[in-house]
Design a protein around this motif. Sequence first.
Motif, PDB file in Angstrom:
ATOM      1  N   VAL A   1       0.825  -1.203   0.000  1.00 52.90           N
ATOM      2  CA  VAL A   1       0.000   0.000   0.000  1.00 52.90           C
ATOM      3  C   VAL A   1       0.865   1.261   0.000  1.00 52.90           C
ATOM      4  O   VAL A   1       0.651   2.170  -0.801  1.00 52.90           O
ATOM      5  CB  VAL A   1      -0.950  -0.022   1.212  1.00 52.90           C
ATOM      6  CG1 VAL A   1      -1.594   1.325   1.424  1.00 52.90           C
ATOM      7  CG2 VAL A   1      -2.012  -1.096   1.026  1.00 52.90           C
TER       8      VAL A   1
ATOM      9  N   LEU B   1      -2.987   8.463   4.015  1.00 47.68           N
ATOM     10  CA  LEU B   1      -3.617   7.253   4.557  1.00 47.68           C
ATOM     11  C   LEU B   1      -4.327   7.581   5.870  1.00 47.68           C
ATOM     12  O   LEU B   1      -5.460   7.148   6.103  1.00 47.68           O
ATOM     13  CB  LEU B   1      -2.576   6.153   4.776  1.00 47.68           C
ATOM     14  CG  LEU B   1      -2.062   5.453   3.515  1.00 47.68           C
ATOM     15  CD1 LEU B   1      -0.928   4.505   3.849  1.00 47.68           C
ATOM     16  CD2 LEU B   1      -3.195   4.689   2.834  1.00 47.68           C
TER      17      LEU B   1
ATOM     18  N   LEU C   1      -6.901   5.117   7.206  1.00 51.33           N
ATOM     19  CA  LEU C   1      -6.233   3.887   6.778  1.00 51.33           C
ATOM     20  C   LEU C   1      -4.877   3.708   7.463  1.00 51.33           C
ATOM     21  O   LEU C   1      -4.003   3.025   6.955  1.00 51.33           O
ATOM     22  CB  LEU C   1      -6.034   3.890   5.260  1.00 51.33           C
ATOM     23  CG  LEU C   1      -7.295   3.858   4.403  1.00 51.33           C
ATOM     24  CD1 LEU C   1      -6.958   4.090   2.943  1.00 51.33           C
ATOM     25  CD2 LEU C   1      -8.020   2.537   4.559  1.00 51.33           C
ATOM     26  N   THR C   2      -4.727   4.321   8.635  1.00 57.66           N
ATOM     27  CA  THR C   2      -3.473   4.139   9.364  1.00 57.66           C
ATOM     28  C   THR C   2      -3.300   2.656   9.685  1.00 57.66           C
ATOM     29  O   THR C   2      -4.247   1.983  10.056  1.00 57.66           O
ATOM     30  CB  THR C   2      -3.502   4.955  10.669  1.00 57.66           C
ATOM     31  OG1 THR C   2      -3.798   6.299  10.324  1.00 57.66           O
ATOM     32  CG2 THR C   2      -2.165   4.888  11.381  1.00 57.66           C
TER      33      THR C   2
ATOM     34  N   PHE D   1      -2.349   0.529   7.403  1.00 56.09           N
ATOM     35  CA  PHE D   1      -2.481  -0.222   6.146  1.00 56.09           C
ATOM     36  C   PHE D   1      -1.196  -0.206   5.325  1.00 56.09           C
ATOM     37  O   PHE D   1      -1.096  -0.908   4.332  1.00 56.09           O
ATOM     38  CB  PHE D   1      -3.603   0.382   5.278  1.00 56.09           C
ATOM     39  CG  PHE D   1      -4.954  -0.182   5.577  1.00 56.09           C
ATOM     40  CD1 PHE D   1      -5.550   0.050   6.804  1.00 56.09           C
ATOM     41  CD2 PHE D   1      -5.624  -0.951   4.648  1.00 56.09           C
ATOM     42  CE1 PHE D   1      -6.797  -0.474   7.092  1.00 56.09           C
ATOM     43  CE2 PHE D   1      -6.876  -1.490   4.922  1.00 56.09           C
ATOM     44  CZ  PHE D   1      -7.456  -1.248   6.151  1.00 56.09           C
TER      45      PHE D   1
ATOM     46  N   LEU E   1      -6.085  -6.953  -0.223  1.00 55.38           N
ATOM     47  CA  LEU E   1      -7.073  -6.103   0.430  1.00 55.38           C
ATOM     48  C   LEU E   1      -8.474  -6.512  -0.011  1.00 55.38           C
ATOM     49  O   LEU E   1      -8.645  -7.101  -1.078  1.00 55.38           O
ATOM     50  CB  LEU E   1      -6.835  -4.639   0.044  1.00 55.38           C
ATOM     51  CG  LEU E   1      -5.502  -4.016   0.423  1.00 55.38           C
ATOM     52  CD1 LEU E   1      -5.387  -2.638  -0.208  1.00 55.38           C
ATOM     53  CD2 LEU E   1      -5.367  -3.924   1.924  1.00 55.38           C
TER      54      LEU E   1
ATOM     55  N   GLU F   1     -11.571  -1.895   0.871  1.00 53.79           N
ATOM     56  CA  GLU F   1     -10.252  -1.360   1.247  1.00 53.79           C
ATOM     57  C   GLU F   1      -9.489  -0.913   0.012  1.00 53.79           C
ATOM     58  O   GLU F   1      -8.852   0.134  -0.001  1.00 53.79           O
ATOM     59  CB  GLU F   1      -9.447  -2.429   1.997  1.00 53.79           C
ATOM     60  CG  GLU F   1      -9.993  -2.759   3.372  1.00 53.79           C
ATOM     61  CD  GLU F   1      -9.409  -4.031   3.972  1.00 53.79           C
ATOM     62  OE1 GLU F   1      -9.620  -4.253   5.171  1.00 53.79           O
ATOM     63  OE2 GLU F   1      -8.766  -4.816   3.244  1.00 53.79           O
TER      64      GLU F   1
ATOM     65  N   LEU G   1     -10.683   2.502  -1.144  1.00 60.35           N
ATOM     66  CA  LEU G   1     -10.195   3.610  -0.321  1.00 60.35           C
ATOM     67  C   LEU G   1      -8.700   3.842  -0.539  1.00 60.35           C
ATOM     68  O   LEU G   1      -8.247   4.985  -0.607  1.00 60.35           O
ATOM     69  CB  LEU G   1     -10.474   3.337   1.161  1.00 60.35           C
ATOM     70  CG  LEU G   1     -11.958   3.305   1.550  1.00 60.35           C
ATOM     71  CD1 LEU G   1     -12.125   3.045   3.036  1.00 60.35           C
ATOM     72  CD2 LEU G   1     -12.650   4.614   1.168  1.00 60.35           C
ATOM     73  N   VAL G   2      -7.936   2.748  -0.680  1.00 59.15           N
ATOM     74  CA  VAL G   2      -6.497   2.908  -0.923  1.00 59.15           C
ATOM     75  C   VAL G   2      -6.271   3.555  -2.295  1.00 59.15           C
ATOM     76  O   VAL G   2      -5.426   4.432  -2.454  1.00 59.15           O
ATOM     77  CB  VAL G   2      -5.760   1.554  -0.829  1.00 59.15           C
ATOM     78  CG1 VAL G   2      -4.319   1.688  -1.289  1.00 59.15           C
ATOM     79  CG2 VAL G   2      -5.792   1.033   0.598  1.00 59.15           C
TER      80      VAL G   2
ATOM     81  N   THR H   1     -18.737   0.851   3.952  1.00 59.47           N
ATOM     82  CA  THR H   1     -17.677   1.508   3.179  1.00 59.47           C
ATOM     83  C   THR H   1     -18.271   2.632   2.350  1.00 59.47           C
ATOM     84  O   THR H   1     -17.666   3.685   2.171  1.00 59.47           O
ATOM     85  CB  THR H   1     -16.997   0.497   2.250  1.00 59.47           C
ATOM     86  OG1 THR H   1     -16.820  -0.718   2.953  1.00 59.47           O
ATOM     87  CG2 THR H   1     -15.661   0.999   1.777  1.00 59.47           C
TER      88      THR H   1
END
Lengths: 238, 251
Positions: free
Chosen positions: A95, A121, A126-127, A129, A137, A141, A144-145, A171
């Motif tokens: 990521v 992130l 998304l800390t 990740f 993922l 996920e 979002l990434v 989500t």
Amino acid sequence: MIELRDISYTFAQAKDPVLHHLTFAVHDKRIGIIGPNGCGKTTLFHLMVGLLKPDEGELLFNGKKVSTKEELRALRKEVGFLFQSSDDQLFSPTVIEDVAFGPLNLGFSPKEARDVAMKTLADLGLTGFEDRITHRLSGGEKKLVALATILAMRPKILLLDEPTNNLDPKTRSHLIEILLGLDLHQIIISHDWDFLSHTTSILYKIDHGHIHRCEENHVHVHRHLHIAGDHPHQHDPL
Amino acid sequence: MMDERFATGNSLLHKRDPKVKVIVAAAYITVAAISNSFAVVSLALALAFLLLLLSRLDLRQVGKRLLAANTFTLFLWLTLPLTYGGEELTRLGAFSLSVEGIRLAALISLKTNCIVLSLITLLGTSRIASLGHALEGLHVSRRLCFMLLFSYRYIFVIYQEYQKLKRAAGMRCFVPATNIHTYRTYGYLFGMTLVRSWNRATRVHQAMLLRGFNGRLIPLEQRTVASNDIVFLVIGLAITATVASIPFFYR
């Protein structure tokens, strides 16, 4: 900002143009684009970032015609494009590498790129990740990434192509929250009317190669009863 | 699939710079692969076991990999002694066992195990992504490095896509048999997978262009080769050279 002027585009092997003398300029902050499958919504985005070249007409950025590679790069730095399929967008093994890819290309040092990526992130919740393997993922996920990889380049305009496809309700509402919190131009293609009603203020419709603003049928909230109505859902247009 | 089981660890070998490991592995494997001497190959195998101890990997998992590799050598044992010809060792009914055939099968088995073990312990202890960047750092053709990195990233996606198509065929009651319908269907499945991979490659390339890609992957980790790595490189190459030179001493 971005403007398409009198654009026509025909797919190879197609008889009729998918977009026909179309003019579209991004002035408003939150724009939704609707239209039936195959009407050219994604093509419009591809033309806006120069992935496709129009047969006729021109692409303007900040009032100037975009023709050279450098001008295209300058445009792409300011315009983030979230693809329909996140798997197409996340190509790095981890990521953090993927989120840092854009900043590195913009000339950031590895340290700066890492800091920008970590901050982006964190902004998206998304800390933790950063060292995850991208292809492992979940669908939500990944989405979002993928958004993080684009926001890390600090764009001024965000193009989102059917962002809620295959997202679970949680989500999906997280994405709505994120988009509402972003102070940049957003243009969203979606069939998800409920989503558009939350995230956009103006709707455009593409039909038979043309684009027009939907003045008369504005998005509104209404109540009715049906099975599983407590879940986010969509209704057939009209 | 591609779980990089061996890449996580804290052993001496895990901590070495992948660039150094690639060089040592390439030299070592070349020696093992082209040598014709039992002494060289046996010693190389013994040293590969030493690497295994150094790497502190899960021996059961390594054993499984070796077992898989040795199913191939098994076929050599079944065919070479019977077909190689030359001096006859003994006769089993209508078959004659050849000395040369047995020697060759044994040599190939030793080589196979030696190469697989050194690959697992030297290269398997780095992540594929790091190996890709290491190759780039060693000035291997950038295209080849891209191919390695992208194959790693997308082989799983392509495999899933193939599975999806196969399931779709199965859902419509497709049962493979030995007939033209089956061959044609598999042809379509492979063809479709290829087309989809091609389209995906186009989209991935577009995504990269939009994020400012201009032909060079800039690694996030700027690894510097530490003095420990240099020591490892020198010792590794020295051992390789020693092993390679055995035949010249015992002439």
